[in-house]
Design a protein around this motif. Sequence first.
Motif, PDB file in Angstrom:
ATOM      1  N   LEU A 181     -64.495 -14.861 -18.462  1.00 62.18           N
ATOM      2  CA  LEU A 181     -65.467 -13.983 -19.118  1.00 62.18           C
ATOM      3  C   LEU A 181     -65.920 -12.907 -18.136  1.00 62.18           C
ATOM      4  CD1 LEU A 181     -67.694 -16.624 -20.967  1.00 62.18           C
ATOM      5  CD2 LEU A 181     -65.652 -15.456 -21.813  1.00 62.18           C
ATOM      6  N   LEU A 182     -66.288 -11.757 -18.667  1.00 61.36           N
ATOM      7  CA  LEU A 182     -66.789 -10.664 -17.829  1.00 61.36           C
ATOM      8  C   LEU A 182     -68.276 -10.880 -17.570  1.00 61.36           C
ATOM      9  CD1 LEU A 182     -64.928  -7.764 -19.642  1.00 61.36           C
ATOM     10  CD2 LEU A 182     -64.358  -8.777 -17.423  1.00 61.36           C
ATOM     11  N   ASN A 207     -68.552 -10.183 -24.751  1.00 65.34           N
ATOM     12  CA  ASN A 207     -67.317 -10.791 -24.277  1.00 65.34           C
ATOM     13  C   ASN A 207     -66.417 -11.174 -25.442  1.00 65.34           C
ATOM     14  OD1 ASN A 207     -66.667 -11.540 -21.302  1.00 65.34           O
ATOM     15  ND2 ASN A 207     -68.912 -11.727 -21.426  1.00 65.34           N
ATOM     16  N   PHE A 265     -64.729  -8.163 -27.197  1.00 64.91           N
ATOM     17  CA  PHE A 265     -64.035  -7.189 -26.354  1.00 64.91           C
ATOM     18  C   PHE A 265     -62.596  -6.901 -26.806  1.00 64.91           C
ATOM     19  CE2 PHE A 265     -62.008  -5.770 -22.333  1.00 64.91           C
ATOM     20  CZ  PHE A 265     -62.741  -4.611 -22.167  1.00 64.91           C
ATOM     21  N   ARG A 289     -75.722 -13.724 -20.786  1.00 64.50           N
ATOM     22  CA  ARG A 289     -74.542 -13.445 -19.977  1.00 64.50           C
ATOM     23  C   ARG A 289     -73.933 -14.768 -19.502  1.00 64.50           C
ATOM     24  NH1 ARG A 289     -77.492  -8.798 -19.521  1.00 64.50           N
ATOM     25  NH2 ARG A 289     -76.231  -6.879 -19.583  1.00 64.50           N
ATOM     26  N   GLN A 336     -69.568 -21.422 -22.175  1.00 66.27           N
ATOM     27  CA  GLN A 336     -68.657 -20.352 -21.778  1.00 66.27           C
ATOM     28  C   GLN A 336     -67.278 -20.545 -22.410  1.00 66.27           C
ATOM     29  OE1 GLN A 336     -68.726 -18.835 -17.634  1.00 66.27           O
ATOM     30  NE2 GLN A 336     -70.266 -20.435 -17.268  1.00 66.27           N
ATOM     31  N   ARG A 352     -63.617 -15.562 -28.606  1.00 67.94           N
ATOM     32  CA  ARG A 352     -62.919 -14.331 -28.198  1.00 67.94           C
ATOM     33  C   ARG A 352     -61.440 -14.393 -28.583  1.00 67.94           C
ATOM     34  NH1 ARG A 352     -62.752 -13.426 -21.903  1.00 67.94           N
ATOM     35  NH2 ARG A 352     -61.520 -15.326 -22.153  1.00 67.94           N
TER      36      ARG A 352
END
Length: 233
Positions: A101-102, A110, A113, A145, A154, A161
Amino acid sequence: MAVRDTEAARTDGVWKVFEQEAESVQAVRDVSLTIERGEFTALAGPSGSGKTTLLNLIGGLTRPTQGRVWVAGREVSRMSNQELARLRLEEVGFVFQAYNLLPVLTALENAEFPMLLQGVDAEERQARVRGLFARTGMEGLEDRRPGKLSGGQQQRVAVVRAVASRPALVLADEPTANLDSVTSEALLDVMGELNRDLGVTFVFATHDSRVMERSRRVVRMVDGTVRDDEHRS
């Protein structure tokens, strides 16, 4: 070779040889495999068995030394680097062991994206992600975040994603390796539901017995070859 519409991916006589110093390592040796749409399949085997290399060959992350690979009816093994990048964006979702993940983006950013890169409009992107967050127990965490999320959270963002862009298949490399048993079971529940309810095709590279127990097909690899291909009801 004709590729059926029902196939998410196929390999035909695929080899991958890595040159390491003075020796050649045959990571994958003459593997022919068909993944049908809607499968929930594990590529199983110990470290060094070739399962991750095969996953990377299917996903276009590495090119075969010999043989051919198709994804969603398109021959991956003959594509240019630019064509491969586009195929990965449009047809393949990836879930990595390290989440990838960014850190500067929120969970929602994320997850959306890849769709941003695809050119999906903002309203559609957010609708897809919020719907999947609700399904995966991530509702209310959209603005956090990665540093403020647990490992399991996460990985759920990584799964959303991978799925939200509606790829032909999702490739997951040891997705439970960094998670405890309770979190692993919860993540597998989520992926199982996405597979059953939305028809998402999952292929795992794993040595986790929990993933193998949940999979409806287990392809066992040893020394770069397929030793057993077990289909379950």
